[in-house]
Write a protein that holds these residues in place. Structure first.
Motif, short mmCIF file in Angstrom:
data_model
loop_
_atom_site.label_atom_id
_atom_site.label_comp_id
_atom_site.label_asym_id
_atom_site.label_seq_id
_atom_site.Cartn_x
_atom_site.Cartn_y
_atom_site.Cartn_z
N ALA A 32 13.05 -3.28 -14.61
CA ALA A 32 11.98 -3.07 -13.69
C ALA A 32 12.26 -4.18 -12.73
N PRO A 33 12.18 -5.40 -13.39
CA PRO A 33 11.99 -6.62 -12.36
C PRO A 33 13.32 -6.83 -11.40
N GLU A 34 14.45 -6.28 -11.80
CA GLU A 34 15.37 -6.27 -10.83
C GLU A 34 15.32 -5.62 -9.61
N PHE A 35 14.54 -4.17 -9.94
CA PHE A 35 14.46 -3.24 -8.78
C PHE A 35 12.96 -3.69 -7.95
N TYR A 36 12.04 -4.34 -8.80
CA TYR A 36 10.97 -4.99 -8.04
C TYR A 36 11.53 -6.12 -7.05
N PHE A 38 14.38 -6.45 -5.76
CA PHE A 38 15.36 -6.06 -4.56
C PHE A 38 14.33 -5.45 -3.50
N VAL A 39 13.30 -4.68 -4.27
CA VAL A 39 12.32 -3.97 -3.01
C VAL A 39 11.89 -5.16 -2.22
N ALA A 40 11.33 -6.07 -2.92
CA ALA A 40 10.43 -7.25 -2.37
C ALA A 40 11.47 -7.94 -1.33
N TRP A 41 12.90 -8.45 -1.70
CA TRP A 41 13.63 -8.81 -0.92
C TRP A 41 13.82 -8.13 0.49
N SER A 42 14.22 -6.97 0.26
CA SER A 42 14.64 -6.18 1.30
C SER A 42 13.74 -5.70 2.41
N SER A 43 12.36 -5.61 1.71
CA SER A 43 10.98 -5.21 2.57
C SER A 43 10.80 -6.45 3.31
N THR A 44 10.76 -7.80 2.83
CA THR A 44 10.52 -8.90 3.53
C THR A 44 11.67 -9.17 4.68
N TYR A 45 12.85 -8.84 4.38
CA TYR A 45 13.81 -8.82 5.53
C TYR A 45 13.45 -7.84 6.68
N LEU A 46 13.17 -6.77 6.07
CA LEU A 46 12.71 -5.67 7.40
C LEU A 46 11.72 -5.88 8.06
N LEU A 47 10.76 -6.53 7.37
CA LEU A 47 9.49 -6.85 8.27
C LEU A 47 9.48 -7.94 9.07
#
Length: 162
Positions: A32-36, A38-47
């Motif tokens: 789960a920490p790997e997925f969280y 990745f989601v935080a990293w990708s959403s930061t770049y998207l924003l």
């Protein structure tokens, strides 16, 4: 039969190489920490990309994309500027509080506090004569007497007996 091709890791808390508490086997660890992450990293770049598009694209292109409402462009400068000011104000506030709570140099509280433990000269040592005694704070008057007591004929604060 167990697989002996790979040596077992030490699991003793006294071993410097052992993880303590021991890590669970890899098949039982959560990913789960790997997925969280990745989601935080990708959403930061998207924003960040959306922010740059909002700031840099002209109004005609944004409207052509079907976006009918978006905040005023002045917020693109105001929010980062206010964030920097808040961070600097936070540092300044903590620095000012540290100065405010520091006692003056001539106050006794700069060298001791209410938790200081001074030896009682009237109480005999209850321990064995060769035992290590309790730890005490050295009174500042004793420190000053030893370090700065000048006697007649004394040079550089060193006793004349040397």
């Amino acid at each position: 039969m167990s697989d002996r091709s790979q040596p077992e890791l030490p699991t003793s808390p006294t071993s410097p190489l052992a993880p303590y508490p021991p890590l669970p086997p890899p098949q039982y660890r959560s990913r789960a920490p790997e997925f969280y992450g990745f989601v935080a990293w990708s959403s930061t770049y998207l924003l960040f990309i959306l922010y740059l598009l909002w700031v840099l694209l002209p109004d005609s292109i944004i409207i052509a994309l079907g976006i009918t409402w978006y905040p005023s462009r002045e917020w693109a400068l105001l929010v980062p500027a206010w964030t920097v000011v808040v961070v600097l104000l936070t540092y300044f506030t903590y620095f000012a509080l540290a100065f405010y709570n520091t006692p003056p140099f001539d106050d006794i509280w700069t060298i001791t506090d209410a938790k200081a433990l001074h030896p009682d000269p009237d109480t005999p040592n209850p321990y064995h004569p060769r035992a290590i005694p309790e730890l005490y704070d050295i009174p500042i008057t004793l420190v000053n007497r030893v370090l700065y007591d000048r006697r007649e004929g004394d040079q550089d604060g060193v006793a004349a007996s040397q």
